[in-house]
Design a protein around this motif. Sequence first.
Motif, PDB file in Angstrom:
ATOM      1  N   VAL A  80       0.832  -1.205   0.000  1.00 20.22           N
ATOM      2  CA  VAL A  80       0.000   0.000   0.000  1.00 20.22           C
ATOM      3  C   VAL A  80       0.864   1.252   0.000  1.00 20.22           C
ATOM      4  O   VAL A  80       0.631   2.203  -0.753  1.00 20.22           O
ATOM      5  N   VAL A  81       1.939   1.226   0.844  1.00 19.89           N
ATOM      6  CA  VAL A  81       2.836   2.383   0.905  1.00 19.89           C
ATOM      7  C   VAL A  81       3.497   2.582  -0.461  1.00 19.89           C
ATOM      8  O   VAL A  81       3.612   3.703  -0.961  1.00 19.89           O
ATOM      9  N   ARG A  82       3.912   1.483  -1.076  1.00 18.51           N
ATOM     10  CA  ARG A  82       4.576   1.573  -2.384  1.00 18.51           C
ATOM     11  C   ARG A  82       3.623   2.115  -3.435  1.00 18.51           C
ATOM     12  O   ARG A  82       3.975   2.959  -4.246  1.00 18.51           O
ATOM     13  N   SER A  83       2.401   1.612  -3.369  1.00 16.91           N
ATOM     14  CA  SER A  83       1.416   2.051  -4.344  1.00 16.91           C
ATOM     15  C   SER A  83       1.117   3.544  -4.172  1.00 16.91           C
ATOM     16  O   SER A  83       1.015   4.289  -5.149  1.00 16.91           O
ATOM     17  N   SER A  84       1.003   3.976  -2.899  1.00 17.26           N
ATOM     18  CA  SER A  84       0.699   5.393  -2.679  1.00 17.26           C
ATOM     19  C   SER A  84       1.886   6.263  -3.072  1.00 17.26           C
ATOM     20  O   SER A  84       1.720   7.363  -3.587  1.00 17.26           O
ATOM     21  N   LEU A  85       3.110   5.722  -2.877  1.00 15.86           N
ATOM     22  CA  LEU A  85       4.303   6.468  -3.294  1.00 15.86           C
ATOM     23  C   LEU A  85       4.301   6.648  -4.813  1.00 15.86           C
ATOM     24  O   LEU A  85       4.577   7.736  -5.331  1.00 15.86           O
ATOM     25  N   ASP A 133       3.329  -3.615  22.285  1.00 10.90           N
ATOM     26  CA  ASP A 133       2.503  -2.468  22.674  1.00 10.90           C
ATOM     27  C   ASP A 133       3.205  -1.160  22.344  1.00 10.90           C
ATOM     28  O   ASP A 133       2.562  -0.114  22.201  1.00 10.90           O
ATOM     29  N   TRP A 134       4.515  -1.213  22.249  1.00 11.70           N
ATOM     30  CA  TRP A 134       5.300   0.017  22.005  1.00 11.70           C
ATOM     31  C   TRP A 134       6.543  -0.373  21.196  1.00 11.70           C
ATOM     32  O   TRP A 134       7.173  -1.405  21.492  1.00 11.70           O
ATOM     33  N   ILE A 135       6.845   0.418  20.213  1.00 11.88           N
ATOM     34  CA  ILE A 135       8.083   0.174  19.441  1.00 11.88           C
ATOM     35  C   ILE A 135       8.722   1.517  19.087  1.00 11.88           C
ATOM     36  O   ILE A 135       8.053   2.554  19.109  1.00 11.88           O
ATOM     37  N   SER A 136       9.983   1.468  18.769  1.00 10.00           N
ATOM     38  CA  SER A 136      10.584   2.657  18.154  1.00 10.00           C
ATOM     39  C   SER A 136      10.367   2.497  16.654  1.00 10.00           C
ATOM     40  O   SER A 136      10.468   1.406  16.111  1.00 10.00           O
ATOM     41  N   CYS A 137      10.007   3.597  15.995  1.00 12.06           N
ATOM     42  CA  CYS A 137       9.637   3.484  14.583  1.00 12.06           C
ATOM     43  C   CYS A 137      10.107   4.704  13.812  1.00 12.06           C
ATOM     44  O   CYS A 137      10.512   5.696  14.414  1.00 12.06           O
ATOM     45  N   ASN A 138      10.032   4.610  12.519  1.00  7.47           N
ATOM     46  CA  ASN A 138      10.290   5.781  11.699  1.00  7.47           C
ATOM     47  C   ASN A 138       8.942   6.369  11.306  1.00  7.47           C
ATOM     48  O   ASN A 138       7.955   5.643  11.186  1.00  7.47           O
ATOM     49  N   ALA A 139       8.917   7.662  11.071  1.00  7.83           N
ATOM     50  CA  ALA A 139       7.648   8.330  10.750  1.00  7.83           C
ATOM     51  C   ALA A 139       6.977   7.728   9.520  1.00  7.83           C
ATOM     52  O   ALA A 139       5.749   7.778   9.394  1.00  7.83           O
ATOM     53  N   THR A 140       7.762   7.127   8.626  1.00  6.57           N
ATOM     54  CA  THR A 140       7.167   6.563   7.405  1.00  6.57           C
ATOM     55  C   THR A 140       6.259   5.371   7.710  1.00  6.57           C
ATOM     56  O   THR A 140       5.493   4.951   6.851  1.00  6.57           O
ATOM     57  N   ALA A 141       6.367   4.827   8.925  1.00  9.45           N
ATOM     58  CA  ALA A 141       5.514   3.679   9.278  1.00  9.45           C
ATOM     59  C   ALA A 141       4.129   4.129   9.732  1.00  9.45           C
ATOM     60  O   ALA A 141       3.234   3.297   9.903  1.00  9.45           O
ATOM     61  N   MET A 165       1.441  16.794   3.122  1.00 10.36           N
ATOM     62  CA  MET A 165       0.029  16.543   3.388  1.00 10.36           C
ATOM     63  C   MET A 165      -0.412  15.192   2.821  1.00 10.36           C
ATOM     64  O   MET A 165      -1.232  14.507   3.419  1.00 10.36           O
ATOM     65  N   LYS A 166       0.163  14.839   1.685  1.00 14.25           N
ATOM     66  CA  LYS A 166      -0.296  13.605   1.032  1.00 14.25           C
ATOM     67  C   LYS A 166       0.527  12.385   1.412  1.00 14.25           C
ATOM     68  O   LYS A 166       0.055  11.258   1.297  1.00 14.25           O
ATOM     69  N   ALA A 167       1.770  12.614   1.804  1.00 13.00           N
ATOM     70  CA  ALA A 167       2.616  11.478   2.170  1.00 13.00           C
ATOM     71  C   ALA A 167       2.999  11.619   3.632  1.00 13.00           C
ATOM     72  O   ALA A 167       4.064  12.142   3.971  1.00 13.00           O
TER      73      ALA A 167
END
Lengths: 437, 406
Positions: free
Chosen positions: A49-54, A276-284, A351-353
């Motif tokens: 989905v992320v790839r498709s939206s990219l 319940d909690w993870i460190s993540c990148n904003a892209t996730a 706004m879109k990504a």
Amino acid sequence: MIGLFATRRRLGLGFGVGLALLSAGCQGSMAPPENLQVAIATGAGNDAVVRSSLRQLSGQMVQEFMRVHPGTNLHLRFLEEHELVESVRSRASLGAGPDLMITRTAPLARLEREGLLRQSSLGSNQLAPFQIQFLNNFRQANRYRALPFLLQPGLACFDRRRLPKPPANLDDLVARAAEGVRLGLPLQADELLWTASGFNADRPLLQLFQDQVGTAQAKPSPAAAPTVERKALTAEQKANLLGWLNWLYQANIQPTLQFVDTSDELVQRLESRQFDWISCNATAIPRLKRALGANLGVSVLPAGNAGQPARPLARLLLIGFGRDSTPSQARLAESFALFVLNDFSQSNLIMKALGNMPVNQNVIVPVKDSPYLAAMETSLKSSTVPNFNLGVGLRQRTDPLRQLLKKNVYGEAKPQAVLAAMETLAGSSSSTPAQQR
Amino acid sequence: MNQLLFVIGGWLGLLSRASLLLQLLLGIALLLGYRAWRLRNPSAVSWRPVLAKLALGALVALASLVLTKLGWPGGLLALLGQLVAIWTGLAVLRLLLRRRLDGGAVESYWQRAVLPLYLVLALVGLVNRIDGIEAISDVPLLNLFDESLSFGKLVLLLGLPYFLVVLSELPVALVGGLAARLGGIEMGNRKAFELILRYLLIGIGGLWLADQIGLNGTAIAAIAGGLSVGLGFGVKEVFSNFVSGLWLLFEGSVKPGELLVLQGDICQVKSLGLRAATLTRSSDNAELVVPNQTFFTATTTTYTGSDERRCGTVQVRAAYKHDPDRVIALLLDTARANPLVLTDPAPGAKLSNFGEYFMEYKLDFWMADPLKSGSISSQLRQQIWHRFREQGIEIPLQSGVIAQAS
């Protein structure tokens, strides 16, 4: 037979004339559309989905650019990050390398070291109106080796149902684990750097692997950055690193705090409610939002125990320019770069990504409208932003460093031994370029 | 289609790059030079063209090296050099195979399978190097049964069946040969085994293709429904012949190599195809194409069903004045003397009838090759005539006049 000869000669002549016309047409007064080859490898991972939206977002931007610049055709190629260097290398060997590349710092640094990039001819006066953050990190004399495009900060992602309030600092993190909250951390040195910042061990770690850029190249390009000498660690820096390694070991003793191999796996396991909690990148965020909905909580990463904010290594998407372009293609590539850096495109992109922050400082991030954007902006304020010298070494050493960290957290090696191995890795890798491939 | 043209247009845009254009022109010039030499030396397959190809490859590699030394990209020429090297290797293989195997078969396979496959792979390799094969293979062209059919899938759909049919020939023949060597399978059974194996390979390939192009179950059901109607009316005979062919193969009653009697003539089954069997008639060497269904619905006489031996009979008359024991012994002696007559089962002779002015004898004999029935019978008749003449045995004429054969 004579007839056959004549037919073949006519065919050969026709082909030659056709080719000549074609090549003349490409540069002549018939003015065919100018074609621009763009390679995009943003490290979106396996999320379809992320790839498709990219792809959709990139397609929209390209359409808008082509509307503004009629007579141009932009050809986008989406690649996996690990494929990019090989693909560009292969195409450039034919003279068919892409005109423009959008990717993260590490692959672009590799391409630059291999001499597959050219410096931008855009000057400060052309870029100044956009007030691009971190632009000078890529400046060499009056030229730019690459242009910052988008920022992707490190964050904490959690399930609000299980954890109404995220841990504030590293001690709190371990305390939550002791209470039974399921926490996940990645065994990737670059993604784990924020934990090191709690012990002031992030700078020594970056410094230790800083000299990877510029020294591991068999044939450094003239455009490559000057070599940064790796300084030996001071006793204090070593103590800080040992403190961090010891904390990692102690943290892993908690049964509900788990280290997993990659940050992608962390996201998957939060999606499936195993953490319940993870460190993540904003892209996730978009992906997690789909899985957790309104229960997704996003915050800055836990601070150090002395109260200093966490300093995660942000991801930086860069724009690089290919070396094979004709002058007109190079001009067009730079026009496209200016287009995606302008206020309109950058504002549109954030706004879109979701998960991306603008490098254009004219763009006002609507932090009041979105807690996610607010957390991202706060995180960026204390983040370390990589450049061709800083942070790239950690990224390129992901696998061997993971093995060392694994030995550390499972108690198979003492922190002192792990630190010594890290120093050896940093030293040996700078003298053995083959290991980097 | 527009998107496909857009992608190809992007490649043409690369031609505006001097480094790429230079390599392309150099490559074309060298290939045209080689072609011109070949047109002046249109010799049959020999070592000279192989040497010329080697020289071409060396020149292309040299040009690539020179460009690289000058700091220009030479990858396109290097790729061309690799393709020439592979082509040279294949040409050497072709020469070696022609020496060991049937030249016609090698050439046929070469033209139908190796050459097209090489060209397709070379083109795919070139596109893959320039832009990545996904750039063009993923371009959607049209919708087929609610599935988007990309350019790559369309190429697969059109090209794979051809290559499945053509390329399956060699591996199937190799497996058949191996099976015959290890299992001692006779030629007819081997041919049948090979044909079944080939159908199996083509069938599996077809299923794989359906999976690759994403043909869903509903689409397959729709196709099957359409086919049912089609089979019921238009192609009933074709389908009937196809099923008959498969059935005959499994049953083993009509196999390639089998000897059958068709319309009174002995014919050998040359091949059993999807629709019809090809038979060779021994009497005039004509080839008969017989629909498979014929063998399915009519009685078939075979000489190679469980036993390839055939029994032949020669009838001969002798005058009443000769002792039948002597005539029978003479007939048996004549048959035994013919090397084409089997000794086991032994030939037999008997007095079969008393005529008005003659006694009629029958000589039964066995032969290993049913196709030689006519020639062996003829030989025996000649030999009997000579032996009767030597022994003074008269063959009475129908007029009743007793005449000494002379």
